[in-house]
Design a protein around this motif. Sequence first.
Motif, PDB file in Angstrom:
ATOM      1  N   PRO A 250      42.782  24.598 -49.602  1.00  0.00           N
ATOM      2  CA  PRO A 250      43.681  23.687 -50.329  1.00  0.00           C
ATOM      3  C   PRO A 250      44.062  22.449 -49.514  1.00  0.00           C
ATOM      4  O   PRO A 250      44.260  21.374 -50.073  1.00  0.00           O
ATOM      5  CB  PRO A 250      44.909  24.561 -50.620  1.00  0.00           C
ATOM      6  CG  PRO A 250      44.396  25.961 -50.593  1.00  0.00           C
ATOM      7  CD  PRO A 250      43.303  25.977 -49.566  1.00  0.00           C
ATOM      8  N   TYR A 251      44.162  22.617 -48.184  1.00  0.00           N
ATOM      9  CA  TYR A 251      44.486  21.457 -47.346  1.00  0.00           C
ATOM     10  C   TYR A 251      43.388  20.409 -47.458  1.00  0.00           C
ATOM     11  O   TYR A 251      43.654  19.219 -47.660  1.00  0.00           O
ATOM     12  CB  TYR A 251      44.646  21.894 -45.884  1.00  0.00           C
ATOM     13  CG  TYR A 251      45.057  20.763 -44.963  1.00  0.00           C
ATOM     14  CD1 TYR A 251      46.388  20.512 -44.681  1.00  0.00           C
ATOM     15  CD2 TYR A 251      44.095  19.934 -44.377  1.00  0.00           C
ATOM     16  CE1 TYR A 251      46.780  19.470 -43.856  1.00  0.00           C
ATOM     17  CE2 TYR A 251      44.465  18.885 -43.549  1.00  0.00           C
ATOM     18  CZ  TYR A 251      45.802  18.658 -43.288  1.00  0.00           C
ATOM     19  OH  TYR A 251      46.180  17.608 -42.481  1.00  0.00           O
ATOM     20  N   ASN A 252      42.123  20.854 -47.349  1.00  0.00           N
ATOM     21  CA  ASN A 252      40.998  19.925 -47.472  1.00  0.00           C
ATOM     22  C   ASN A 252      40.961  19.278 -48.853  1.00  0.00           C
ATOM     23  O   ASN A 252      40.705  18.078 -48.989  1.00  0.00           O
ATOM     24  CB  ASN A 252      39.671  20.656 -47.223  1.00  0.00           C
ATOM     25  CG  ASN A 252      39.210  20.538 -45.782  1.00  0.00           C
ATOM     26  OD1 ASN A 252      39.618  19.623 -45.073  1.00  0.00           O
ATOM     27  ND2 ASN A 252      38.361  21.452 -45.355  1.00  0.00           N
TER      28      ASN A 252
ATOM     29  N   TYR B 201      44.072  16.720 -48.923  1.00  0.00           N
ATOM     30  CA  TYR B 201      44.131  15.588 -47.997  1.00  0.00           C
ATOM     31  C   TYR B 201      42.766  14.991 -47.667  1.00  0.00           C
ATOM     32  O   TYR B 201      42.692  13.916 -47.061  1.00  0.00           O
ATOM     33  CB  TYR B 201      44.814  16.020 -46.696  1.00  0.00           C
ATOM     34  CG  TYR B 201      46.237  16.470 -46.890  1.00  0.00           C
ATOM     35  CD1 TYR B 201      47.274  15.536 -46.978  1.00  0.00           C
ATOM     36  CD2 TYR B 201      46.553  17.816 -46.979  1.00  0.00           C
ATOM     37  CE1 TYR B 201      48.593  15.951 -47.154  1.00  0.00           C
ATOM     38  CE2 TYR B 201      47.864  18.242 -47.154  1.00  0.00           C
ATOM     39  CZ  TYR B 201      48.883  17.304 -47.246  1.00  0.00           C
ATOM     40  OH  TYR B 201      50.190  17.712 -47.418  1.00  0.00           O
ATOM     41  N   GLY B 202      41.689  15.693 -48.035  1.00  0.00           N
ATOM     42  CA  GLY B 202      40.338  15.195 -47.763  1.00  0.00           C
ATOM     43  C   GLY B 202      39.760  15.776 -46.482  1.00  0.00           C
ATOM     44  O   GLY B 202      40.480  16.259 -45.602  1.00  0.00           O
ATOM     45  N   HIS B 203      38.424  15.726 -46.388  1.00  0.00           N
ATOM     46  CA  HIS B 203      37.737  16.370 -45.262  1.00  0.00           C
ATOM     47  C   HIS B 203      37.981  15.658 -43.935  1.00  0.00           C
ATOM     48  O   HIS B 203      37.986  16.301 -42.881  1.00  0.00           O
ATOM     49  CB  HIS B 203      36.236  16.470 -45.551  1.00  0.00           C
ATOM     50  CG  HIS B 203      35.918  17.483 -46.611  1.00  0.00           C
ATOM     51  ND1 HIS B 203      35.924  18.829 -46.367  1.00  0.00           N
ATOM     52  CD2 HIS B 203      35.627  17.334 -47.932  1.00  0.00           C
ATOM     53  CE1 HIS B 203      35.628  19.493 -47.477  1.00  0.00           C
ATOM     54  NE2 HIS B 203      35.446  18.608 -48.444  1.00  0.00           N
ATOM     55  N   GLN B 204      38.177  14.353 -43.948  1.00  0.00           N
ATOM     56  CA  GLN B 204      38.474  13.660 -42.693  1.00  0.00           C
ATOM     57  C   GLN B 204      39.819  14.121 -42.129  1.00  0.00           C
ATOM     58  O   GLN B 204      39.951  14.345 -40.929  1.00  0.00           O
ATOM     59  CB  GLN B 204      38.488  12.141 -42.909  1.00  0.00           C
ATOM     60  CG  GLN B 204      37.090  11.550 -43.091  1.00  0.00           C
ATOM     61  CD  GLN B 204      37.119  10.034 -43.118  1.00  0.00           C
ATOM     62  OE1 GLN B 204      38.146   9.425 -43.418  1.00  0.00           O
ATOM     63  NE2 GLN B 204      35.987   9.424 -42.809  1.00  0.00           N
TER      64      GLN B 204
ATOM     65  N   ASP C  66      39.278  17.499 -40.679  1.00  0.00           N
ATOM     66  CA  ASP C  66      38.677  17.454 -39.340  1.00  0.00           C
ATOM     67  C   ASP C  66      39.735  17.124 -38.285  1.00  0.00           C
ATOM     68  O   ASP C  66      39.770  17.732 -37.213  1.00  0.00           O
ATOM     69  CB  ASP C  66      37.558  16.411 -39.286  1.00  0.00           C
ATOM     70  CG  ASP C  66      36.299  16.872 -40.016  1.00  0.00           C
ATOM     71  OD1 ASP C  66      36.224  18.068 -40.371  1.00  0.00           O
ATOM     72  OD2 ASP C  66      35.395  16.034 -40.224  1.00  0.00           O
ATOM     73  N   ARG C  67      40.590  16.158 -38.598  1.00  0.00           N
ATOM     74  CA  ARG C  67      41.651  15.793 -37.647  1.00  0.00           C
ATOM     75  C   ARG C  67      42.603  16.965 -37.417  1.00  0.00           C
ATOM     76  O   ARG C  67      43.065  17.207 -36.296  1.00  0.00           O
ATOM     77  CB  ARG C  67      42.426  14.578 -38.152  1.00  0.00           C
ATOM     78  CG  ARG C  67      41.662  13.261 -38.027  1.00  0.00           C
ATOM     79  CD  ARG C  67      42.583  12.066 -38.210  1.00  0.00           C
ATOM     80  NE  ARG C  67      43.204  12.036 -39.530  1.00  0.00           N
ATOM     81  CZ  ARG C  67      42.662  11.463 -40.600  1.00  0.00           C
ATOM     82  NH1 ARG C  67      41.463  10.887 -40.514  1.00  0.00           N
ATOM     83  NH2 ARG C  67      43.295  11.462 -41.772  1.00  0.00           N
ATOM     84  N   CYS C  68      42.880  17.694 -38.478  1.00  0.00           N
ATOM     85  CA  CYS C  68      43.747  18.874 -38.371  1.00  0.00           C
ATOM     86  C   CYS C  68      43.127  19.915 -37.431  1.00  0.00           C
ATOM     87  O   CYS C  68      43.804  20.446 -36.540  1.00  0.00           O
ATOM     88  CB  CYS C  68      43.978  19.473 -39.752  1.00  0.00           C
ATOM     89  SG  CYS C  68      44.913  21.020 -39.753  1.00  0.00           S
TER      90      CYS C  68
ATOM     91  N   THR D 265      50.549  22.006 -49.999  1.00  0.00           N
ATOM     92  CA  THR D 265      49.983  23.048 -50.867  1.00  0.00           C
ATOM     93  C   THR D 265      49.995  24.422 -50.202  1.00  0.00           C
ATOM     94  O   THR D 265      49.450  25.383 -50.744  1.00  0.00           O
ATOM     95  CB  THR D 265      48.539  22.673 -51.271  1.00  0.00           C
ATOM     96  OG1 THR D 265      47.796  22.327 -50.100  1.00  0.00           O
ATOM     97  CG2 THR D 265      48.532  21.508 -52.237  1.00  0.00           C
ATOM     98  N   SER D 266      50.580  24.515 -48.997  1.00  0.00           N
ATOM     99  CA  SER D 266      50.706  25.826 -48.354  1.00  0.00           C
ATOM    100  C   SER D 266      51.736  26.664 -49.095  1.00  0.00           C
ATOM    101  O   SER D 266      52.790  26.172 -49.487  1.00  0.00           O
ATOM    102  CB  SER D 266      51.138  25.654 -46.895  1.00  0.00           C
ATOM    103  OG  SER D 266      51.447  26.910 -46.333  1.00  0.00           O
ATOM    104  N   ARG D 267      51.415  27.932 -49.287  1.00  0.00           N
ATOM    105  CA  ARG D 267      52.352  28.820 -49.981  1.00  0.00           C
ATOM    106  C   ARG D 267      53.330  29.479 -49.023  1.00  0.00           C
ATOM    107  O   ARG D 267      54.271  30.150 -49.449  1.00  0.00           O
ATOM    108  CB  ARG D 267      51.577  29.904 -50.738  1.00  0.00           C
ATOM    109  CG  ARG D 267      50.654  29.351 -51.807  1.00  0.00           C
ATOM    110  CD  ARG D 267      49.846  30.461 -52.439  1.00  0.00           C
ATOM    111  NE  ARG D 267      48.690  29.922 -53.169  1.00  0.00           N
ATOM    112  CZ  ARG D 267      47.686  30.665 -53.615  1.00  0.00           C
ATOM    113  NH1 ARG D 267      47.697  31.973 -53.394  1.00  0.00           N
ATOM    114  NH2 ARG D 267      46.671  30.123 -54.259  1.00  0.00           N
TER     115      ARG D 267
END
Length: 329
Positions: free
Chosen positions: A190-192, A195-198, A201-203, A262-264
Amino acid sequence: MNHKSAESSLILVVDDETFIRMQLRMCLEREGYRVVEAENGRQALSIYSQTHPDIVLLDALMPDVDGFECCEQLQTIPEGRYTPVLMITGLEDQVSVDHAFEVGAADYVTKPIHWAVLRQRVRRLIQQAQLQKELEIANRELQRLVAIDGLTQVANRRRFDEYLEQEWRRMAREQQPLSLLVCDLDYFKPYNDTYGHQAGDRCLQQVAQAIGNTVRRPADLVARYGGEEFAVILPNTDAVGAVQVAEAVCGAVRALRIPHRTSRSDCHVTLSVGIASMTPVPHSSPSHLLANADVALYQAKASGRDRFVLHVSDPKTPEAPSPIFPAIS
């Protein structure tokens, strides 16, 4: 070799005859080399350790420590194995030539010295030594790159597998505990998606750095286990120590405060961690340790995530801690 690289090269000339040393110095300095001298083998070993020359020109026949013994002793100095030795000898018999190569000489010239031959052999040996050093540096860098995950700059899965096997065998020999953490980013898909794959990657990069900054003992290894999973190998660490590391790792990731709406389990990026600890027995494999850590990770995720769980093989064993499910606030 160009003039600039010749000037940077230092040559150690070893000969018990003053006149020969003077001739060699004059010849070599005309070529742009720097020269230091020693009048016997014992002095040569001392000067070598102080100056670390690029090449040694070594007379074979000297009193006390002769060239053959000096060359052999040079090979025992860590840097000496990589410094070419050009033996200068009045002996042309097969036995002497063979002996020169046996003790580590890279080449030889005979007396009376043919100066054009000497000049070419010195140039060639220095070039070869420089190329060898460059090749070794490149190989070390290649080995580092082969073992590193390109995105996160921690160890990759290949290095993880090798190191786990290595430390498992070592701990089996020493009968010391080996612990393993398997860490998974909570709700990373859900994070990807959000917020997108870039950003994903930073995460991953930030999380890897946070774990690496927390796990600081030289023998410990942080690796990207796969996707959004990381693993930490902790040699000489029992279950209690592994729990402390897991708590610190979870805290370090939470301290990043990476937003994750979007974290539960929380509004920031968190980790679930499975912990396993065993004292390996000889002739076994670490597969059981891995399986235990995976089971503990599954329990951490099933219990609500944002927590760590310690796997206990036999809860009746007094030394075995109970499973831990702390929700981290």
